[in-house]
Scaffold this motif. Structure first.
Motif, PDB file in Angstrom:
ATOM      1  N   VAL A 141       0.841  -1.200   0.000  1.00 57.29           N
ATOM      2  CA  VAL A 141       0.000   0.000   0.000  1.00 57.29           C
ATOM      3  C   VAL A 141       0.875   1.249   0.000  1.00 57.29           C
ATOM      4  O   VAL A 141       0.595   2.226  -0.697  1.00 57.29           O
ATOM      5  N   ILE A 142       1.967   1.218   0.785  1.00 55.51           N
ATOM      6  CA  ILE A 142       2.918   2.342   0.768  1.00 55.51           C
ATOM      7  C   ILE A 142       3.479   2.514  -0.640  1.00 55.51           C
ATOM      8  O   ILE A 142       3.590   3.636  -1.141  1.00 55.51           O
ATOM      9  N   SER A 143       3.816   1.384  -1.283  1.00 60.44           N
ATOM     10  CA  SER A 143       4.345   1.436  -2.643  1.00 60.44           C
ATOM     11  C   SER A 143       3.339   2.090  -3.590  1.00 60.44           C
ATOM     12  O   SER A 143       3.702   2.927  -4.436  1.00 60.44           O
ATOM     13  N   TYR A 144       2.062   1.736  -3.447  1.00 58.21           N
ATOM     14  CA  TYR A 144       1.010   2.306  -4.304  1.00 58.21           C
ATOM     15  C   TYR A 144       0.887   3.819  -4.082  1.00 58.21           C
ATOM     16  O   TYR A 144       0.784   4.590  -5.045  1.00 58.21           O
ATOM     17  N   ARG A 273      14.380  -4.857   2.261  1.00 59.53           N
ATOM     18  CA  ARG A 273      15.585  -4.211   1.726  1.00 59.53           C
ATOM     19  C   ARG A 273      15.226  -3.233   0.615  1.00 59.53           C
ATOM     20  O   ARG A 273      15.832  -2.176   0.458  1.00 59.53           O
ATOM     21  N   SER A 274      14.212  -3.614  -0.161  1.00 55.22           N
ATOM     22  CA  SER A 274      13.791  -2.769  -1.282  1.00 55.22           C
ATOM     23  C   SER A 274      13.272  -1.415  -0.789  1.00 55.22           C
ATOM     24  O   SER A 274      13.597  -0.367  -1.363  1.00 55.22           O
ATOM     25  N   PHE A 275      12.461  -1.431   0.286  1.00 50.85           N
ATOM     26  CA  PHE A 275      11.923  -0.187   0.847  1.00 50.85           C
ATOM     27  C   PHE A 275      13.049   0.654   1.434  1.00 50.85           C
ATOM     28  O   PHE A 275      13.112   1.871   1.215  1.00 50.85           O
ATOM     29  N   ASN A 276      13.955   0.028   2.165  1.00 50.39           N
ATOM     30  CA  ASN A 276      15.100   0.753   2.734  1.00 50.39           C
ATOM     31  C   ASN A 276      15.949   1.381   1.629  1.00 50.39           C
ATOM     32  O   ASN A 276      16.406   2.521   1.756  1.00 50.39           O
ATOM     33  N   HIS A 277      16.143   0.634   0.542  1.00 50.24           N
ATOM     34  CA  HIS A 277      16.966   1.154  -0.552  1.00 50.24           C
ATOM     35  C   HIS A 277      16.275   2.321  -1.254  1.00 50.24           C
ATOM     36  O   HIS A 277      16.921   3.318  -1.620  1.00 50.24           O
ATOM     37  N   PHE A 278      14.950   2.228  -1.424  1.00 48.57           N
ATOM     38  CA  PHE A 278      14.203   3.328  -2.037  1.00 48.57           C
ATOM     39  C   PHE A 278      14.391   4.609  -1.227  1.00 48.57           C
ATOM     40  O   PHE A 278      14.658   5.684  -1.783  1.00 48.57           O
ATOM     41  N   ILE A 279      14.256   4.507   0.091  1.00 48.26           N
ATOM     42  CA  ILE A 279      14.420   5.673   0.955  1.00 48.26           C
ATOM     43  C   ILE A 279      15.833   6.230   0.845  1.00 48.26           C
ATOM     44  O   ILE A 279      16.039   7.446   0.749  1.00 48.26           O
ATOM     45  N   SER A 280      16.827   5.340   0.836  1.00 43.67           N
ATOM     46  CA  SER A 280      18.218   5.805   0.760  1.00 43.67           C
ATOM     47  C   SER A 280      18.493   6.529  -0.557  1.00 43.67           C
ATOM     48  O   SER A 280      19.279   7.486  -0.596  1.00 43.67           O
ATOM     49  N   GLN A 281      17.828   6.097  -1.639  1.00 47.00           N
ATOM     50  CA  GLN A 281      18.007   6.766  -2.927  1.00 47.00           C
ATOM     51  C   GLN A 281      17.362   8.156  -2.925  1.00 47.00           C
ATOM     52  O   GLN A 281      17.915   9.117  -3.469  1.00 47.00           O
ATOM     53  N   CYS A 282      16.203   8.261  -2.296  1.00 51.86           N
ATOM     54  CA  CYS A 282      15.534   9.570  -2.191  1.00 51.86           C
ATOM     55  C   CYS A 282      16.345  10.546  -1.345  1.00 51.86           C
ATOM     56  O   CYS A 282      16.337  11.756  -1.600  1.00 51.86           O
ATOM     57  N   ARG A 290      21.258  12.577  -6.718  1.00 49.57           N
ATOM     58  CA  ARG A 290      19.951  12.040  -6.357  1.00 49.57           C
ATOM     59  C   ARG A 290      19.158  11.732  -7.623  1.00 49.57           C
ATOM     60  O   ARG A 290      19.149  12.523  -8.562  1.00 49.57           O
ATOM     61  N   PRO A 291      18.466  10.583  -7.688  1.00 46.63           N
ATOM     62  CA  PRO A 291      17.703  10.264  -8.900  1.00 46.63           C
ATOM     63  C   PRO A 291      16.480  11.166  -9.063  1.00 46.63           C
ATOM     64  O   PRO A 291      15.972  11.734  -8.102  1.00 46.63           O
ATOM     65  N   SER A 292      16.003  11.271 -10.292  1.00 41.86           N
ATOM     66  CA  SER A 292      14.790  12.031 -10.583  1.00 41.86           C
ATOM     67  C   SER A 292      13.567  11.175 -10.286  1.00 41.86           C
ATOM     68  O   SER A 292      13.671   9.963 -10.064  1.00 41.86           O
ATOM     69  N   VAL A 293      12.384  11.788 -10.314  1.00 37.24           N
ATOM     70  CA  VAL A 293      11.159  11.017 -10.079  1.00 37.24           C
ATOM     71  C   VAL A 293      10.967   9.976 -11.186  1.00 37.24           C
ATOM     72  O   VAL A 293      10.464   8.875 -10.930  1.00 37.24           O
ATOM     73  N   THR A 294      11.366  10.299 -12.403  1.00 34.15           N
ATOM     74  CA  THR A 294      11.228   9.342 -13.505  1.00 34.15           C
ATOM     75  C   THR A 294      12.080   8.101 -13.257  1.00 34.15           C
ATOM     76  O   THR A 294      11.630   6.962 -13.492  1.00 34.15           O
ATOM     77  N   HIS A 295      13.307   8.299 -12.764  1.00 40.01           N
ATOM     78  CA  HIS A 295      14.159   7.145 -12.426  1.00 40.01           C
ATOM     79  C   HIS A 295      13.555   6.337 -11.277  1.00 40.01           C
ATOM     80  O   HIS A 295      13.589   5.099 -11.279  1.00 40.01           O
ATOM     81  N   LEU A 296      12.992   7.022 -10.297  1.00 38.68           N
ATOM     82  CA  LEU A 296      12.441   6.318  -9.135  1.00 38.68           C
ATOM     83  C   LEU A 296      11.197   5.513  -9.492  1.00 38.68           C
ATOM     84  O   LEU A 296      10.872   4.538  -8.804  1.00 38.68           O
ATOM     85  N   LEU A 297      10.491   5.903 -10.526  1.00 44.50           N
ATOM     86  CA  LEU A 297       9.336   5.111 -10.960  1.00 44.50           C
ATOM     87  C   LEU A 297       9.751   3.726 -11.453  1.00 44.50           C
ATOM     88  O   LEU A 297       8.922   2.815 -11.540  1.00 44.50           O
ATOM     89  N   GLU A 298      11.046   3.562 -11.755  1.00 43.33           N
ATOM     90  CA  GLU A 298      11.569   2.258 -12.179  1.00 43.33           C
ATOM     91  C   GLU A 298      12.191   1.489 -11.015  1.00 43.33           C
ATOM     92  O   GLU A 298      12.730   0.389 -11.214  1.00 43.33           O
ATOM     93  N   HIS A 299      12.134   2.048  -9.798  1.00 46.08           N
ATOM     94  CA  HIS A 299      12.722   1.357  -8.644  1.00 46.08           C
ATOM     95  C   HIS A 299      11.888   0.117  -8.304  1.00 46.08           C
ATOM     96  O   HIS A 299      10.648   0.157  -8.363  1.00 46.08           O
ATOM     97  N   PRO A 300      12.531  -0.994  -7.944  1.00 46.98           N
ATOM     98  CA  PRO A 300      11.791  -2.237  -7.643  1.00 46.98           C
ATOM     99  C   PRO A 300      10.696  -2.055  -6.595  1.00 46.98           C
ATOM    100  O   PRO A 300       9.641  -2.690  -6.698  1.00 46.98           O
ATOM    101  N   PHE A 301      10.931  -1.207  -5.590  1.00 48.24           N
ATOM    102  CA  PHE A 301       9.905  -1.026  -4.558  1.00 48.24           C
ATOM    103  C   PHE A 301       8.644  -0.405  -5.150  1.00 48.24           C
ATOM    104  O   PHE A 301       7.523  -0.769  -4.786  1.00 48.24           O
TER     105      PHE A 301
END
Length: 464
Positions: A141-144, A273-282, A290-301
């Protein structure tokens, strides 16, 4: 010694950011009474009350932000109006039904911003209600929610708009589980001539380090990736109910964010790990990396929500309904600031005025007088050092004191001008950037002596 230099300067700053008058005339706006009836109060926004309204013609419902009283459209309202008018045609941006003006010669007119009714509340309200009842949002749900927010931000960024206040309270939910970005009062337009901004604005706990730096370093700037940092803080908020440093006064948090390591979840082992990594990238502090929002839309989380959005939307809608039936309503205590316009200063223990709970001239003078009577002539206000001339010799400027203040954390010693000089030196050596110390004061306040003492400590540090 480094080739970078430390400059001492005495200067006055004024008129840097003149206000440009509005292009929207109130007389050109329609009267809301012709189309809308207020039903009930549903909240309080940045500027005023928020009401549920009904359309007199078709019975449809909407939300209206009422700004009362008003005599002119200021720059923040105009910015929000222009963004809503042109960019609300996206499923993850709140719909805009128009701006109206209700004149009242006796009490001042009301400005109405009529928006889509997001009757699911904010994600902040949802997560706080869940935590209060011993629950938490599940990662899918957080991912959504984060995926939806990223899509809304991508729409803004593609149109060269930075939101600048991404947080849980500005991500609203519909009863059907839709996710909408709202509140564009401090959003900024990027143009071909100006691809970056340099105004320090936002809600302190969510503000990116580069945005905060613009208040202290006038040559600093940032781009749309400041919204990515804010979304990373929002991700932590969705997991834990509050952003990092939430227990601090907001201005103290402004001093901590650029200096602290990037925040993480308090108990990372409880999350994937995926959620932790997403936060670390942000939350990469160097926004250039820092990645752009477009790059983050491709993040596994985030991609785990792809193809499951209908099911996750239903799951979110069920959660919203369940919490609304429980009837738990929480109020936010995090206020937005524009540090170029508003300086909120509350102060901490004795030696830093940043933690005073109430601040006015009388309290400041009383506080400084008490310290002065105890021969404590130095007091911090965040990164600023107030020095009161003792008109006598104090034995606190020897080489032993220079050693005491050499390369240590500021909080480890009482306030001292050597700490200011040391911070400039360490900043120069660590970041290979020029440093500037501004000395200001009335005649006889001790400016020349302060300059001598700074040079004395720098000479000690440079062994020159």
């Amino acid at each position: 010694m480094s080739q970078k230099k430390i400059t001492l300067a005495i200067r006055t700053l004024y008129g840097l950011y003149p206000y440009k008058s509005s292009m929207i005339g109130l007389e050109s706006l329609g009267d809301p009474s012709e189309n809308w009836d207020i039903v009930e109060t549903i909240g309080k926004g940045t500027y005023g009350e928020v009401y549920k309204v009904t359309n007199k013609k078709d019975g449809s419902q909407a939300a209206v932000k009422v700004l009362d009283p008003i005599n002119d459209v200021d720059e923040e309202i105009e910015a929000e109006y222009n963004i809503l008018k042109s960019l609300s045609n996206h499923p993850n941006v709140v719909k805009f039904y128009g701006m109206f003006y209700k004149s009242d010669n006796s009490s001042g007119g009301q400005l109405w911003l009529v928006l889509e009714l997001c009757n699911g509340g904010s994600v902040t309200e949802l997560i706080k209600s869940l935590i209060m009842h011993g629950q938490r949002l599940q990662e899918p749900v957080i991912s959504y929610i984060l995926c939806s927010a990223l899509l809304g931000l991508q729409h803004l960024h593609n149109n060269r708009i930075i939101h600048r206040d991404v947080k849980g309270n500005n991500i609203l939910l519909t009863a059907e589980g839709g996710v909408k970005l709202v509140d564009f009062g401090v959003s900024a337009q990027l143009t071909s001539a100006r691809l970056r901004r340099n105004t320090s604005v936002g809600t302190p706990f969510w503000m990116a380090p580069e945005v905060i730096a613009c208040e202290q370093q006038y040559d600093s700037s940032y781009d749309a990736r400041c919204d990515v940092w804010s979304l990373g803080i929002t991700a932590i908020e969705l997991a834990e109910g509050d952003p990092p440093l939430a227990e601090m006064h907001p201005v103290k948090a402004l001093f901590k964010i650029p200096r602290n390591p990037p925040p993480t979840l308090q108990k990372p082992e409880q999350w994937s790990r995926s959620f932790n990594h997403f936060i670390s990238q942000c939350l990469i502090k160097d926004f250039e990396a820092r990645p752009s929002v477009t790059h983050l839309l491709e993040h596994p989380f985030v991609k785990q929500a792809h193809g499951r959005d209908v099911a996750l939307q239903r799951q979110l809608a069920a959660l919203i309904k369940e919490q609304q039936e429980v009837g738990c309503k929480t109020k936010t205590r995090h206020k937005r600031i524009n540090t170029r316009k508003t300086l909120i200063v509350e102060s901490c223990p004795d030696d830093d005025l940043v933690n005073l709970e109430f601040l006015d001239e009388e309290i400041i003078i009383s506080h400084l007088q008490k310290r002065y009577d105890d021969l404590q002539v130095y007091t911090y206000v965040g990164d600023i050092l107030i020095a009161l001339n003792p008109f006598q010799n104090l034995s606190i400027y020897s080489p032993q004191f220079s050693k005491l203040y050499h390369g240590v954390k500021r909080a480890e010693n009482p306030p001292h001008i050597f700490a200011t000089a040391d911070a400039a030196y360490q900043g120069m050596v660590t970041f290979c950037k020029d440093q500037c110390i501004i000395i200001s004061g009335e005649s006889g306040a001790g400016k020349t002596e302060s300059a001598h003492l700074i040079v004395q400590h720098l000479t000690f540090l440079g062994k020159g």
